[in-house]
Design a protein around this motif. Structure first.
Motif, PDB file in Angstrom:
ATOM      1  N   THR A  43       0.862  -1.187   0.000  1.00  0.00           N
ATOM      2  CA  THR A  43       0.000   0.000   0.000  1.00  0.00           C
ATOM      3  C   THR A  43       0.893   1.230   0.000  1.00  0.00           C
ATOM      4  N   PRO A  44       0.802   2.091  -1.009  1.00  0.00           N
ATOM      5  CA  PRO A  44       1.751   3.203  -1.145  1.00  0.00           C
ATOM      6  C   PRO A  44       1.817   4.111   0.080  1.00  0.00           C
ATOM      7  N   LEU A  45       3.048   4.493   0.433  1.00  0.00           N
ATOM      8  CA  LEU A  45       3.307   5.510   1.450  1.00  0.00           C
ATOM      9  C   LEU A  45       4.152   6.595   0.774  1.00  0.00           C
ATOM     10  N   ILE A  46       3.516   7.642   0.348  1.00  0.00           N
ATOM     11  CA  ILE A  46       4.231   8.712  -0.342  1.00  0.00           C
ATOM     12  C   ILE A  46       4.774   9.683   0.699  1.00  0.00           C
ATOM     13  N   VAL A  47       6.093   9.809   0.752  1.00  0.00           N
ATOM     14  CA  VAL A  47       6.734  10.673   1.741  1.00  0.00           C
ATOM     15  C   VAL A  47       7.810  11.516   1.080  1.00  0.00           C
ATOM     16  N   GLU A  48       8.212  12.567   1.774  1.00  0.00           N
ATOM     17  CA  GLU A  48       9.327  13.407   1.340  1.00  0.00           C
ATOM     18  C   GLU A  48      10.493  13.187   2.293  1.00  0.00           C
ATOM     19  N   THR A  49      11.680  12.953   1.729  1.00  0.00           N
ATOM     20  CA  THR A  49      12.866  12.725   2.552  1.00  0.00           C
ATOM     21  C   THR A  49      14.005  13.631   2.095  1.00  0.00           C
ATOM     22  N   ASN A  50      14.921  13.865   3.031  1.00  0.00           N
ATOM     23  CA  ASN A  50      16.137  14.616   2.730  1.00  0.00           C
ATOM     24  C   ASN A  50      17.321  13.830   3.277  1.00  0.00           C
ATOM     25  N   VAL A  51      18.312  13.586   2.434  1.00  0.00           N
ATOM     26  CA  VAL A  51      19.510  12.858   2.841  1.00  0.00           C
ATOM     27  C   VAL A  51      20.728  13.730   2.573  1.00  0.00           C
ATOM     28  N   VAL A  52      21.547  13.909   3.622  1.00  0.00           N
ATOM     29  CA  VAL A  52      22.721  14.778   3.516  1.00  0.00           C
ATOM     30  C   VAL A  52      23.975  13.988   3.882  1.00  0.00           C
ATOM     31  N   TYR A  53      24.975  14.021   3.008  1.00  0.00           N
ATOM     32  CA  TYR A  53      26.312  13.491   3.297  1.00  0.00           C
ATOM     33  C   TYR A  53      27.284  14.663   3.305  1.00  0.00           C
ATOM     34  N   ASN A  54      28.012  14.797   4.405  1.00  0.00           N
ATOM     35  CA  ASN A  54      29.037  15.835   4.511  1.00  0.00           C
ATOM     36  C   ASN A  54      30.251  15.197   5.171  1.00  0.00           C
ATOM     37  N   LEU A  55      30.999  14.421   4.382  1.00  0.00           N
ATOM     38  CA  LEU A  55      32.064  13.580   4.924  1.00  0.00           C
ATOM     39  C   LEU A  55      33.416  13.942   4.318  1.00  0.00           C
ATOM     40  N   SER A  56      34.297  14.493   5.147  1.00  0.00           N
ATOM     41  CA  SER A  56      35.674  14.795   4.745  1.00  0.00           C
ATOM     42  C   SER A  56      36.598  13.927   5.592  1.00  0.00           C
ATOM     43  N   PHE A  57      37.255  12.949   4.944  1.00  0.00           N
ATOM     44  CA  PHE A  57      38.045  11.958   5.663  1.00  0.00           C
ATOM     45  C   PHE A  57      39.518  12.329   5.715  1.00  0.00           C
ATOM     46  N   LYS A  58      40.138  12.070   6.856  1.00  0.00           N
ATOM     47  CA  LYS A  58      41.585  12.161   6.976  1.00  0.00           C
ATOM     48  C   LYS A  58      42.171  10.766   6.752  1.00  0.00           C
ATOM     49  N   THR A  59      43.447  10.698   6.424  1.00  0.00           N
ATOM     50  CA  THR A  59      44.089   9.406   6.209  1.00  0.00           C
ATOM     51  C   THR A  59      44.001   8.557   7.484  1.00  0.00           C
ATOM     52  N   GLY A  60      43.622   7.301   7.308  1.00  0.00           N
ATOM     53  CA  GLY A  60      43.515   6.397   8.461  1.00  0.00           C
ATOM     54  C   GLY A  60      42.073   6.209   8.891  1.00  0.00           C
ATOM     55  N   TRP A  61      41.865   6.110  10.210  1.00  0.00           N
ATOM     56  CA  TRP A  61      40.554   5.813  10.761  1.00  0.00           C
ATOM     57  C   TRP A  61      39.727   7.067  10.987  1.00  0.00           C
ATOM     58  N   ASN A  62      38.425   6.963  10.660  1.00  0.00           N
ATOM     59  CA  ASN A  62      37.479   8.064  10.827  1.00  0.00           C
ATOM     60  C   ASN A  62      36.190   7.516  11.449  1.00  0.00           C
ATOM     61  N   LEU A  63      35.455   8.420  12.084  1.00  0.00           N
ATOM     62  CA  LEU A  63      34.200   8.042  12.735  1.00  0.00           C
ATOM     63  C   LEU A  63      33.062   8.868  12.127  1.00  0.00           C
ATOM     64  N   VAL A  64      32.031   8.166  11.641  1.00  0.00           N
ATOM     65  CA  VAL A  64      30.884   8.832  11.007  1.00  0.00           C
ATOM     66  C   VAL A  64      29.643   8.639  11.866  1.00  0.00           C
ATOM     67  N   GLU A  65      28.901   9.718  12.048  1.00  0.00           N
ATOM     68  CA  GLU A  65      27.617   9.650  12.735  1.00  0.00           C
ATOM     69  C   GLU A  65      26.501   9.780  11.709  1.00  0.00           C
ATOM     70  N   THR A  66      25.598   8.807  11.697  1.00  0.00           N
ATOM     71  CA  THR A  66      24.414   8.871  10.846  1.00  0.00           C
ATOM     72  C   THR A  66      23.203   9.061  11.751  1.00  0.00           C
ATOM     73  N   GLU A  67      22.528  10.199  11.589  1.00  0.00           N
ATOM     74  CA  GLU A  67      21.425  10.547  12.475  1.00  0.00           C
ATOM     75  C   GLU A  67      20.099  10.529  11.720  1.00  0.00           C
ATOM     76  N   VAL A  68      19.084   9.952  12.337  1.00  0.00           N
ATOM     77  CA  VAL A  68      17.718   9.963  11.814  1.00  0.00           C
ATOM     78  C   VAL A  68      16.985  11.116  12.490  1.00  0.00           C
ATOM     79  N   ILE A  69      16.494  12.059  11.680  1.00  0.00           N
ATOM     80  CA  ILE A  69      15.876  13.277  12.209  1.00  0.00           C
ATOM     81  C   ILE A  69      14.466  13.415  11.633  1.00  0.00           C
ATOM     82  N   GLY A  70      13.473  13.438  12.486  1.00  0.00           N
ATOM     83  CA  GLY A  70      12.082  13.637  12.044  1.00  0.00           C
ATOM     84  C   GLY A  70      11.415  12.356  11.584  1.00  0.00           C
TER      85      GLY A  70
END
Length: 308
Positions: free
Chosen positions: A241-268
């Protein structure tokens, strides 16, 4: 109960005779039988038997009702099934598995039927978690292949991704594997919600609107970046059964050499209270960003590998 059966048989015989035309002699016999029935039914012994039978029937119905309710309400909570969590610290409550390794998997060896990984930490025998990723990850994929390597699948148009140093080697995992004696015993995820830290690992649950965040570990072999900002409208139903929704997805990832930690947050959240359970919510926004360290409010969730 044998006496009760005899009485019932007598009643059946009396009712059977009563349904046919009777001679005077037969009528006298029936009247005598009815007086005998009434006399028997009024004895203390028969009254006790009838009371016991009634109570047995009542108890049977109550038992069936309780059984029906308990079986219908006894459902497994998929979020906490085989799961334990830390409590305002980096220590798993009720940990009884001894010392275990935390590893970051990067490829699968089909010849040996095993995952290749590097060690990034440990769970001590008392459940304390120590993370110290220092080893290099030897097998990586180009960052500009991110649309095929991204575990979240939340961008609908791959052209939304923009890369800087897209040929850089890259690997992202939103979980760590827990190994003991070279055997996987579970997974470890980090975030502030038991629901989010599971939903964002399961393709069918990825679009749920439970709010919170999950952390991902990323290794790159040189500085690089990926950015995206997609506004999308469409059907995100799991049930047809269709669920028509509007979503926004943002990636703003600038990595340094080696290990990095990313937070993915669900908002709204888009709420659909009348829909089937798997369609009752959808996210409004996913925001992916780099963070310097594990937040103080983060919870560690260990999910055992058995009975998943």
């Amino acid at each position: 109960m044998k006496t009760l059966k005899k009485i019932i048989l007598l009643l059946i015989l009396i009712m059977g005779f009563s349904s046919y035309a009777q001679t005077p002699e037969q009528q006298k016999m029936i009247e005598k039988a009815e007086r005998m029935r009434d006399s028997i039914m009024n004895t203390p012994e028969i009254k006790a038997i009838m009371k016991q039978a009634g109570e047995m029937e009542k108890n049977k119905k109550t038992s069936q009702k309780v059984k029906s309710i308990s079986s219908s309400t006894k459902t497994i909570d998929k979020y906490w099934h085989n799961t334990m969590a830390s409590k305002n610290n980096n220590k798993l409550e009720n940990w009884k598995n001894g010392t275990a390794d935390l590893v970051f998997s990067y490829s699968y060896d089909s010849r040996k039927d095993q995952l290749n990984y590097v060690k990034v930490g440990v769970i001590k025998s008392d459940g304390t978690i120590e993370l110290h990723p220092t080893n290099a990850v030897p097998i990586l994929q180009p960052l500009n292949n991110f649309k095929n390597n991204n575990a979240f699948y939340d961008i609908h148009n791959p052209d939304s991704y923009h890369y800087n140093n897209g040929d850089a080697g890259f690997k992202l995992n939103s979980y760590l594997l827990v190994y003991q004696n070279d055997q996987k015993i579970g997974t470890l995820t980090i975030g502030n919600s038991v629901k989010v830290t599971r939903n964002l690992l399961i393709p069918g649950d990825l679009y749920f609107g439970d709010e919170g965040y999950i952390l991902s570990w990323v290794y790159v072999d040189k500085p690089c970046a990926v950015n995206a900002n997609e506004n999308w409208k469409g059907d995100l139903s799991n049930t047809g059964t269709p669920l028509i929704v509007e979503t926004n997805v943002v990636y703003n990832l600038s990595f340094k050499t080696g290990w990095n930690l990313v937070e993915t947050e669900v908002i709204g959240t888009h709420h659909f209270p009348d829909a089937p359970e798997e369609d009752r919510s959808r996210f409004k926004k996913h925001e992916h960003s780099i963070i310097a360290s594990i937040p103080k409010d983060a919870t560690y969730f260990f999910r055992a590998v058995f009975n998943d």
